[in-house]
Scaffold this motif. Structure first.
Motif, mmCIF file in Angstrom:
data_model
loop_
_atom_site.group_PDB
_atom_site.id
_atom_site.type_symbol
_atom_site.label_atom_id
_atom_site.label_comp_id
_atom_site.label_asym_id
_atom_site.label_seq_id
_atom_site.Cartn_x
_atom_site.Cartn_y
_atom_site.Cartn_z
ATOM 1 N N GLY A 40 53.298 -72.639 26.902
ATOM 2 C CA GLY A 40 53.365 -71.498 27.816
ATOM 3 C C GLY A 40 52.400 -71.587 28.971
ATOM 4 O O GLY A 40 52.316 -70.679 29.795
ATOM 5 N N ALA A 41 51.667 -72.681 29.073
ATOM 6 C CA ALA A 41 50.676 -72.877 30.128
ATOM 7 C C ALA A 41 50.346 -74.371 30.210
ATOM 8 O O ALA A 41 50.475 -75.079 29.212
ATOM 9 C CB ALA A 41 49.410 -72.078 29.813
ATOM 10 N N PRO A 42 49.900 -74.801 31.388
ATOM 11 C CA PRO A 42 49.879 -74.082 32.663
ATOM 12 C C PRO A 42 51.269 -74.031 33.285
ATOM 13 O O PRO A 42 52.121 -74.860 32.978
ATOM 14 C CB PRO A 42 48.914 -74.909 33.512
ATOM 15 N N LEU A 43 51.464 -73.043 34.183
ATOM 16 C CA LEU A 43 52.776 -72.862 34.793
ATOM 17 C C LEU A 43 52.818 -73.222 36.280
ATOM 18 O O LEU A 43 53.901 -73.240 36.866
ATOM 19 C CB LEU A 43 53.253 -71.414 34.629
ATOM 20 N N LYS A 85 48.313 -79.158 26.380
ATOM 21 C CA LYS A 85 47.565 -78.249 25.516
ATOM 22 C C LYS A 85 47.028 -77.112 26.366
ATOM 23 O O LYS A 85 46.884 -77.243 27.586
ATOM 24 C CB LYS A 85 46.427 -78.985 24.814
ATOM 25 N N SER A 86 46.753 -75.995 25.721
ATOM 26 C CA SER A 86 46.283 -74.826 26.463
ATOM 27 C C SER A 86 45.257 -74.068 25.642
ATOM 28 O O SER A 86 45.113 -74.281 24.435
ATOM 29 C CB SER A 86 47.455 -73.904 26.829
ATOM 30 N N LEU A 87 44.554 -73.182 26.327
ATOM 31 C CA LEU A 87 43.487 -72.391 25.710
ATOM 32 C C LEU A 87 43.677 -70.913 25.985
ATOM 33 O O LEU A 87 44.252 -70.525 27.004
ATOM 34 C CB LEU A 87 42.121 -72.788 26.291
ATOM 35 N N ASP A 88 43.146 -70.100 25.098
ATOM 36 C CA ASP A 88 42.935 -68.686 25.382
ATOM 37 C C ASP A 88 41.591 -68.541 26.081
ATOM 38 O O ASP A 88 40.687 -69.362 25.896
ATOM 39 C CB ASP A 88 42.944 -67.879 24.081
ATOM 40 N N ARG A 89 41.455 -67.504 26.881
ATOM 41 C CA ARG A 89 40.211 -67.280 27.611
ATOM 42 C C ARG A 89 38.991 -67.303 26.693
ATOM 43 O O ARG A 89 37.930 -67.800 27.064
ATOM 44 C CB ARG A 89 40.287 -65.931 28.332
ATOM 45 N N ASN A 90 39.119 -66.764 25.483
ATOM 46 C CA ASN A 90 37.965 -66.592 24.612
ATOM 47 C C ASN A 90 37.820 -67.673 23.544
ATOM 48 O O ASN A 90 37.023 -67.528 22.625
ATOM 49 C CB ASN A 90 38.029 -65.221 23.936
ATOM 50 N N ASP A 91 38.581 -68.769 23.658
ATOM 51 C CA ASP A 91 38.539 -69.787 22.607
ATOM 52 C C ASP A 91 37.158 -70.418 22.433
ATOM 53 O O ASP A 91 36.806 -70.846 21.343
ATOM 54 C CB ASP A 91 39.566 -70.882 22.888
ATOM 55 N N PHE A 92 36.374 -70.513 23.500
ATOM 56 C CA PHE A 92 35.036 -71.092 23.411
ATOM 57 C C PHE A 92 33.958 -70.035 23.665
ATOM 58 O O PHE A 92 32.853 -70.344 24.110
ATOM 59 C CB PHE A 92 34.888 -72.256 24.400
ATOM 60 N N GLN A 93 34.286 -68.791 23.347
ATOM 61 C CA GLN A 93 33.374 -67.678 23.597
ATOM 62 C C GLN A 93 32.049 -67.846 22.869
ATOM 63 O O GLN A 93 31.001 -67.393 23.341
ATOM 64 C CB GLN A 93 34.038 -66.367 23.167
ATOM 65 N N SER A 94 32.054 -68.506 21.729
ATOM 66 C CA SER A 94 30.816 -68.651 20.952
ATOM 67 C C SER A 94 29.758 -69.448 21.706
ATOM 68 O O SER A 94 28.576 -69.399 21.351
ATOM 69 C CB SER A 94 31.115 -69.335 19.614
#
Length: 366
Positions: free
Chosen positions: A137-140, A241-250
């Protein structure tokens, strides 16, 4: 709505950096770019940002989502109503959650509502069909990047790097016939970009961004920390591959033992290092990297890219483009492709098993 020829399309993008809404018009037939039109930006207020931020990671029906959607819709209506001459609108909405291997993808904002208020056809929900088909679903934006490379007359492989909340890279072979041609494109997220840095700034200084990299410029990069982040198995995954904004929030919490300047410098370096790791996945070197998105305005981030990458790095403005509006333009372009039943993504851009024509169309009459 004309079925052939170029249209004036208006695109809007509200990105994961949460700074506001970009809107831009282009004239296109969904294959080539005929001309660029006006553009504008509508920032989110601190209160609006807080409302959206409170809904991050949430799905339709969960607490705070309706409130965030209302903010997004109102901001878009306010901005898009300023434009005249548009024949249709590409409305991305605001990504609140992205989990293509699990619950799917969630962009809040009702395109059908915008169609009634603006009295224009709205193309929206661009990502769901791709995820349903098994894609990321990303990137588009890659199909638009291909059109841009052709519009600019480029002949060598080139990469467009968008540095928003998340970084994403599109490798373009402009000698290919079409973006759908195998080998024409390879696209994927490179890792966290501005999102963790913005979150750090808000938590530590109360400011939403490290403007001009001023804080990072006073700090020292913790290279051991950068190496630990890059050791995450995600960076070794082959694209797409894609990420959510908060995937590396830690990461933000993990830097508690560093001072503000050192933490900002380190997160800025992580964004650039992620791009370097991404280049290792390309089938062949690119002649240069053209940078778009908010990150290109950060001179420290640009310096980190130039230090860590093996090819020239330059902002898209060097070629006469508007890096602030490129993603909004991309959704105007994709809107025309959806209208004309063309593909908007495929195996080499999102990992979908076949070409996908995403998006749905809502018209004022319902």
């Amino acid at each position: 709505m004309r079925k052939e020829g170029a249209l004036w399309a208006l695109g809007a993008m509200s990105g994961t950096s949460l700074d506001g809404v970009d809107a831009a018009m282009i004239r296109t037939d969904g294959i080539t770019i005929e001309s660029f039109g006006p553009s504008a930006f509508r920032p989110y207020s601190a209160k609006e940002q807080a409302t959206i931020r409170a809904a991050l990671g949430r799905w339709p029906g969960e607490p705070g989502v309706a409130e965030a959607a209302r903010v997004v819709e109102d901001a878009h209506v306010e901005l898009l109503a300023r434009f005249t001459g548009a024949e249709l609108v590409g409305f991305h909405g605001q990504t609140l959650a992205h989990d293509p291997a699990g619950r799917g993808t969630h962009q809040c904002g009702d395109g059908a509502l915008l169609a009634q208020v603006l009295d224009l056809p709205i193309v929206w929900d661009f990502r769901s069909a791709d995820v349903t088909m098994g894609g990321q679903g990303a990137p588009l934006a890659p199909f638009y990047h291909f059109a841009l490379a052709r519009h600019l007359g480029l002949t060598e492989p080139v990469a467009f790097l968008n540095l928003g909340g998340v970084g994403n890279l599109t490798c373009v072979n402009p000698t290919a016939d079409r973006p759908e041609t195998p080998g024409a494109l390879l696209a994927f997220d490179t890792g966290p970009a501005n999102a963790p840095l913005n979150d750090l700034m808000l938590a530590r200084t109360g400011q939403p961004v490290d403007r001009d990299g001023a804080l990072a410029a006073r700090g020292r990069v913790d290279e051991d920390f950068v190496a630990r982040v890059l050791s995450d198995p995600w960076f070794d995954l082959p694209p797409p591959k894609s990420l959510d904004r908060n995937d590396f929030q830690s990461m933000v919490e993990a830097l508690d033992d560093l001072g503000d300047a050192d933490a900002a410098a380190t997160l800025t370096a992580v964004a650039a290092a992620g791009v370097g790791a991404g280049l290792l996945h390309l089938p062949a070197p690119v002649s240069r990297i053209l940078v778009t998105g908010g990150g290109r305005r950060n001179p420290v981030m640009m310096a980190e890219l130039r230090r860590r990458l093996p090819c020239p790095v330059q902002p898209v403005e060097d070629l006469g483009l508007d890096g602030d509006m490129l993603e909004a333009q991309a959704f105007a372009f994709l809107a025309v492709r959806v209208l004309r039943k063309m593909a908007t993504s495929g195996p080499d851009t999102t990992g979908a098993p076949a070409l996908v024509g995403g998006g749905q169309i809502s018209r004022p009459e319902g």
